[in-house]
Design a protein around this motif. Structure first.
Motif, PDB file in Angstrom:
ATOM      1  N   MET A 147       0.690  -1.115   0.082  1.00  0.00           N
ATOM      2  CA  MET A 147       0.189  -0.098   0.147  1.00  0.00           C
ATOM      3  C   MET A 147       1.120   1.010  -0.192  1.00  0.00           C
ATOM      4  SD  MET A 147      -2.572   1.435   3.099  1.00  0.00           S
ATOM      5  CE  MET A 147      -2.098   1.880   3.928  1.00  0.00           C
ATOM      6  N   SER A 148       0.447   2.060  -0.631  1.00  0.00           N
ATOM      7  CA  SER A 148       1.402   3.347  -0.720  1.00  0.00           C
ATOM      8  C   SER A 148       1.052   4.090   0.128  1.00  0.00           C
ATOM      9  CB  SER A 148       1.588   3.797  -2.063  1.00  0.00           C
ATOM     10  OG  SER A 148      -0.383   4.580  -2.274  1.00  0.00           O
ATOM     11  N   LEU A 149       1.545   5.597   1.029  1.00  0.00           N
ATOM     12  CA  LEU A 149       1.055   5.562   1.715  1.00  0.00           C
ATOM     13  C   LEU A 149       1.452   7.663   0.799  1.00  0.00           C
ATOM     14  CD1 LEU A 149       4.800   5.402   3.491  1.00  0.00           C
ATOM     15  CD2 LEU A 149       2.738   4.812   4.419  1.00  0.00           C
ATOM     16  N   PRO A 150      -0.233   7.652   2.279  1.00  0.00           N
ATOM     17  CA  PRO A 150      -0.611   9.151   1.622  1.00  0.00           C
ATOM     18  C   PRO A 150       0.683  10.085   1.839  1.00  0.00           C
ATOM     19  CG  PRO A 150      -1.039   8.236   4.083  1.00  0.00           C
ATOM     20  CD  PRO A 150      -0.547   7.245   3.276  1.00  0.00           C
ATOM     21  N   PHE A 151       0.489  11.449   0.521  1.00  0.00           N
ATOM     22  CA  PHE A 151       1.223  12.588   0.710  1.00  0.00           C
ATOM     23  C   PHE A 151       2.342  12.173  -0.118  1.00  0.00           C
ATOM     24  CE2 PHE A 151      -1.999  12.952   4.577  1.00  0.00           C
ATOM     25  CZ  PHE A 151      -3.319  13.669   3.736  1.00  0.00           C
ATOM     26  N   ASP A 152       2.618  11.339  -0.102  1.00  0.00           N
ATOM     27  CA  ASP A 152       4.092  10.789  -0.743  1.00  0.00           C
ATOM     28  C   ASP A 152       5.175  10.924  -0.098  1.00  0.00           C
ATOM     29  OD1 ASP A 152       3.024  11.450  -3.424  1.00  0.00           O
ATOM     30  OD2 ASP A 152       3.081  13.543  -3.159  1.00  0.00           O
ATOM     31  N   LEU A 153       4.591  10.515   1.285  1.00  0.00           N
ATOM     32  CA  LEU A 153       5.850   9.987   2.479  1.00  0.00           C
ATOM     33  C   LEU A 153       6.074   8.844   2.255  1.00  0.00           C
ATOM     34  CD1 LEU A 153       2.914  11.194   5.258  1.00  0.00           C
ATOM     35  CD2 LEU A 153       4.982  12.447   4.332  1.00  0.00           C
ATOM     36  N   GLY A 154       7.572   9.129   2.870  1.00  0.00           N
ATOM     37  CA  GLY A 154       8.643   7.779   2.945  1.00  0.00           C
ATOM     38  C   GLY A 154       8.152   6.809   3.625  1.00  0.00           C
ATOM     39  N   PRO A 155       8.567   5.843   4.065  1.00  0.00           N
ATOM     40  CA  PRO A 155       8.587   5.400   5.494  1.00  0.00           C
ATOM     41  C   PRO A 155       9.307   5.631   6.753  1.00  0.00           C
ATOM     42  CG  PRO A 155       9.744   3.542   3.221  1.00  0.00           C
ATOM     43  CD  PRO A 155       9.971   4.883   2.743  1.00  0.00           C
ATOM     44  N   GLY A 156      10.287   6.483   5.890  1.00  0.00           N
ATOM     45  CA  GLY A 156      10.990   6.641   7.471  1.00  0.00           C
ATOM     46  C   GLY A 156       9.850   8.453   7.527  1.00  0.00           C
ATOM     47  N   GLN A 157       9.373   8.630   7.087  1.00  0.00           N
ATOM     48  CA  GLN A 157       8.716   9.955   7.202  1.00  0.00           C
ATOM     49  C   GLN A 157       7.527   9.434   7.870  1.00  0.00           C
ATOM     50  OE1 GLN A 157       8.691  11.532   3.443  1.00  0.00           O
ATOM     51  NE2 GLN A 157       9.749  13.988   3.841  1.00  0.00           N
ATOM     52  N   ALA A 158       7.029   8.477   7.416  1.00  0.00           N
ATOM     53  CA  ALA A 158       5.843   8.143   8.385  1.00  0.00           C
ATOM     54  C   ALA A 158       5.996   7.859   9.121  1.00  0.00           C
ATOM     55  CB  ALA A 158       5.141   6.760   7.027  1.00  0.00           C
ATOM     56  N   ALA A 159       7.147   6.933  10.031  1.00  0.00           N
ATOM     57  CA  ALA A 159       7.233   6.831  10.965  1.00  0.00           C
ATOM     58  C   ALA A 159       7.658   7.407  11.843  1.00  0.00           C
ATOM     59  CB  ALA A 159       8.905   5.530  10.858  1.00  0.00           C
ATOM     60  N   ALA A 160       8.725   9.134  11.293  1.00  0.00           N
ATOM     61  CA  ALA A 160       8.613   9.387  12.692  1.00  0.00           C
ATOM     62  C   ALA A 160       7.436  10.889  12.442  1.00  0.00           C
ATOM     63  CB  ALA A 160      10.039  10.717  12.274  1.00  0.00           C
ATOM     64  N   LEU A 161       6.772  10.923  12.001  1.00  0.00           N
ATOM     65  CA  LEU A 161       5.324  10.680  11.825  1.00  0.00           C
ATOM     66  C   LEU A 161       4.986  10.433  13.126  1.00  0.00           C
ATOM     67  CD1 LEU A 161       4.593  12.284   8.621  1.00  0.00           C
ATOM     68  CD2 LEU A 161       5.032  13.556  10.232  1.00  0.00           C
ATOM     69  N   GLY A 162       4.531   9.529  12.622  1.00  0.00           N
ATOM     70  CA  GLY A 162       3.537   8.291  13.752  1.00  0.00           C
ATOM     71  C   GLY A 162       4.688   9.103  15.424  1.00  0.00           C
ATOM     72  N   VAL A 163       5.298   8.736  15.745  1.00  0.00           N
ATOM     73  CA  VAL A 163       5.614   8.720  17.166  1.00  0.00           C
ATOM     74  C   VAL A 163       5.754   9.987  17.700  1.00  0.00           C
ATOM     75  CG1 VAL A 163       7.941   9.088  18.202  1.00  0.00           C
ATOM     76  CG2 VAL A 163       8.223   6.967  16.790  1.00  0.00           C
ATOM     77  N   ALA A 164       5.894  11.082  16.569  1.00  0.00           N
ATOM     78  CA  ALA A 164       5.154  12.502  17.189  1.00  0.00           C
ATOM     79  C   ALA A 164       3.690  12.442  17.141  1.00  0.00           C
ATOM     80  CB  ALA A 164       5.521  13.389  15.801  1.00  0.00           C
ATOM     81  N   LEU A 165       2.633  12.043  16.461  1.00  0.00           N
ATOM     82  CA  LEU A 165       1.465  11.460  16.731  1.00  0.00           C
ATOM     83  C   LEU A 165       1.313  11.358  18.036  1.00  0.00           C
ATOM     84  CD1 LEU A 165      -1.342  12.173  14.461  1.00  0.00           C
ATOM     85  CD2 LEU A 165      -1.231   9.393  14.543  1.00  0.00           C
ATOM     86  N   PHE A 166       1.478  10.366  18.383  1.00  0.00           N
ATOM     87  CA  PHE A 166       1.428   9.597  19.564  1.00  0.00           C
ATOM     88  C   PHE A 166       1.866  10.336  21.024  1.00  0.00           C
ATOM     89  CE2 PHE A 166       2.949   7.188  23.073  1.00  0.00           C
ATOM     90  CZ  PHE A 166       2.526   6.054  23.625  1.00  0.00           C
ATOM     91  N   GLY A 167       2.517  10.920  20.966  1.00  0.00           N
ATOM     92  CA  GLY A 167       3.189  12.332  21.778  1.00  0.00           C
ATOM     93  C   GLY A 167       1.822  12.963  21.682  1.00  0.00           C
ATOM     94  N   ALA A 168       1.776  13.538  20.577  1.00  0.00           N
ATOM     95  CA  ALA A 168       1.200  14.892  20.707  1.00  0.00           C
ATOM     96  C   ALA A 168      -0.748  13.970  21.478  1.00  0.00           C
ATOM     97  CB  ALA A 168       0.854  15.058  19.175  1.00  0.00           C
ATOM     98  N   ALA A 225      -7.348   6.977   8.438  1.00  0.00           N
ATOM     99  CA  ALA A 225      -7.119   6.094   9.080  1.00  0.00           C
ATOM    100  C   ALA A 225      -5.835   4.833   9.632  1.00  0.00           C
ATOM    101  CB  ALA A 225      -7.714   4.621   8.042  1.00  0.00           C
ATOM    102  N   LEU A 226      -5.000   5.579   9.264  1.00  0.00           N
ATOM    103  CA  LEU A 226      -3.618   4.931   9.820  1.00  0.00           C
ATOM    104  C   LEU A 226      -3.468   5.374  10.459  1.00  0.00           C
ATOM    105  CD1 LEU A 226      -1.434   5.674   6.597  1.00  0.00           C
ATOM    106  CD2 LEU A 226      -2.162   3.775   7.631  1.00  0.00           C
ATOM    107  N   ALA A 227      -3.666   7.237  11.711  1.00  0.00           N
ATOM    108  CA  ALA A 227      -3.502   7.302  12.287  1.00  0.00           C
ATOM    109  C   ALA A 227      -4.210   6.967  13.691  1.00  0.00           C
ATOM    110  CB  ALA A 227      -3.392   9.002  12.620  1.00  0.00           C
ATOM    111  N   PHE A 228      -5.286   5.509  13.643  1.00  0.00           N
ATOM    112  CA  PHE A 228      -6.528   5.772  14.616  1.00  0.00           C
ATOM    113  C   PHE A 228      -6.135   4.731  15.748  1.00  0.00           C
ATOM    114  CE2 PHE A 228     -10.083   3.742  16.202  1.00  0.00           C
ATOM    115  CZ  PHE A 228     -10.998   4.045  16.693  1.00  0.00           C
ATOM    116  N   PRO A 229      -5.233   3.917  15.507  1.00  0.00           N
ATOM    117  CA  PRO A 229      -4.103   2.793  16.911  1.00  0.00           C
ATOM    118  C   PRO A 229      -3.720   3.888  17.876  1.00  0.00           C
ATOM    119  CG  PRO A 229      -4.204   2.045  14.773  1.00  0.00           C
ATOM    120  CD  PRO A 229      -4.172   3.816  14.303  1.00  0.00           C
ATOM    121  N   LEU A 230      -2.751   4.544  16.934  1.00  0.00           N
ATOM    122  CA  LEU A 230      -2.054   5.481  17.869  1.00  0.00           C
ATOM    123  C   LEU A 230      -2.723   6.369  18.663  1.00  0.00           C
ATOM    124  CD1 LEU A 230       1.021   5.973  15.260  1.00  0.00           C
ATOM    125  CD2 LEU A 230       0.856   4.587  17.464  1.00  0.00           C
TER     126      LEU A 230
END
Length: 250
Positions: free
Chosen positions: A1-22, A202-207
């Motif tokens: 599955m391609s990631l939204p907003f042309d994000l790379g895997p590293g960018q998505a992982a970093a945003l996931g960490v930030a999302l959880f903290g926020a 949808a990707l953010a929901f669990p975090l």
């Protein structure tokens, strides 16, 4: 599955960490989610398309928190703040789409920084602020919300007033939800809400769920003085981060 907003895997992982903290901060304090996440996202990608995702996430988090805040909301404050915000939001969204967010963020960060420093001195508003005052703050908040930081002026304003921590937190949560509900159709009309927005949510929901739950548990164990000190320090940190972003042009 391609990631939204042309994000790379590293960018998505970093945003996931930030999302959880926020989300944890939002669960604890009732505000700060969008300001933290958007400020971090700007370091690694264009944050503008992420703003509708952030607002959708804030509304979802309110669903998670609704049961615990129901009896603590100051509805008069909420309605007065929303009335003020609704007046200026169409202009605010037009401005952010036409002019960019740096000028808005710089102005708001300076205001919030000044308020935070005053609050650190121990100053508070001793008299009750009536509806016109809250409407004025709501207008400032509406001007800021298209840049994702509409909650900060309201949080600074309410931190200066004699409020119980539970009332502050619940009122902020409900106000931000109403603010996002008003703003989202305007962002859609401006072309910022797309299918990628739904995929991002949808990707953010669990975090989101985990972060809000853990933050809420921490709030239940906090004393009123600890909560107020955290709120002021969070406002100070977010204002400095916003200033740095605006001055660096990121």
């Amino acid at each position: 599955m391609s990631l939204p907003f042309d994000l790379g895997p590293g960018q998505a992982a970093a945003l996931g960490v930030a999302l959880f903290g926020a989300a944890f901060v939002r669960g604890y304090s009732g505000f700060g989610f969008s300001a933290i996440f958007i400020a971090f996202a700007a370091l690694i990608t264009n944050p503008l398309p992420l703003i509708p995702v952030v607002f959708s996430c804030e509304m979802l988090m309110t669903v998670f928190q609704a049961r615990g805040i129901r009896g603590h909301v100051d509805w008069r404050r909420v309605f007065a703040l929303l009335a003020g915000a609704a007046i200026v939001l169409p202009f605010s969204v037009w401005a952010i789409l036409s002019l960019g967010e740096s000028t808005v963020r710089l102005s708001v960060s300076l205001i919030v920084l000044t308020m935070s420093l005053v609050l650190l001195s121990g100053w508070t508003l001793q008299r009750t602020i009536k509806a016109p005052g809250h409407m004025g703050v709501g207008m400032v908040s509406g001007l800021c919300n298209s840049a994702g930081i509409g909650g900060l002026p309201v949080a600074a304003f309410m931190t200066a007033q004699p409020m119980q921590a539970a009332t502050f937190r619940a009122t902020m949560i409900v106000y931000l939800t109403g603010l996002d509900l008003i703003t989202m159709p305007l962002l859609w009309a401006g072309g910022l809400v797309t299918w990628e927005t739904a995929l991002g949510v949808a990707l953010a929901f669990p975090l989101l769920g985990l972060g809000v739950w853990l933050g809420g548990r921490q709030f239940l164990a906090a004393s009123p003085s600890t909560f107020r000190r955290f709120a002021v320090m969070l406002l100070l940190a977010l204002s400095l981060l916003g200033l740095a972003r605006a001055m660096m042009g990121i």
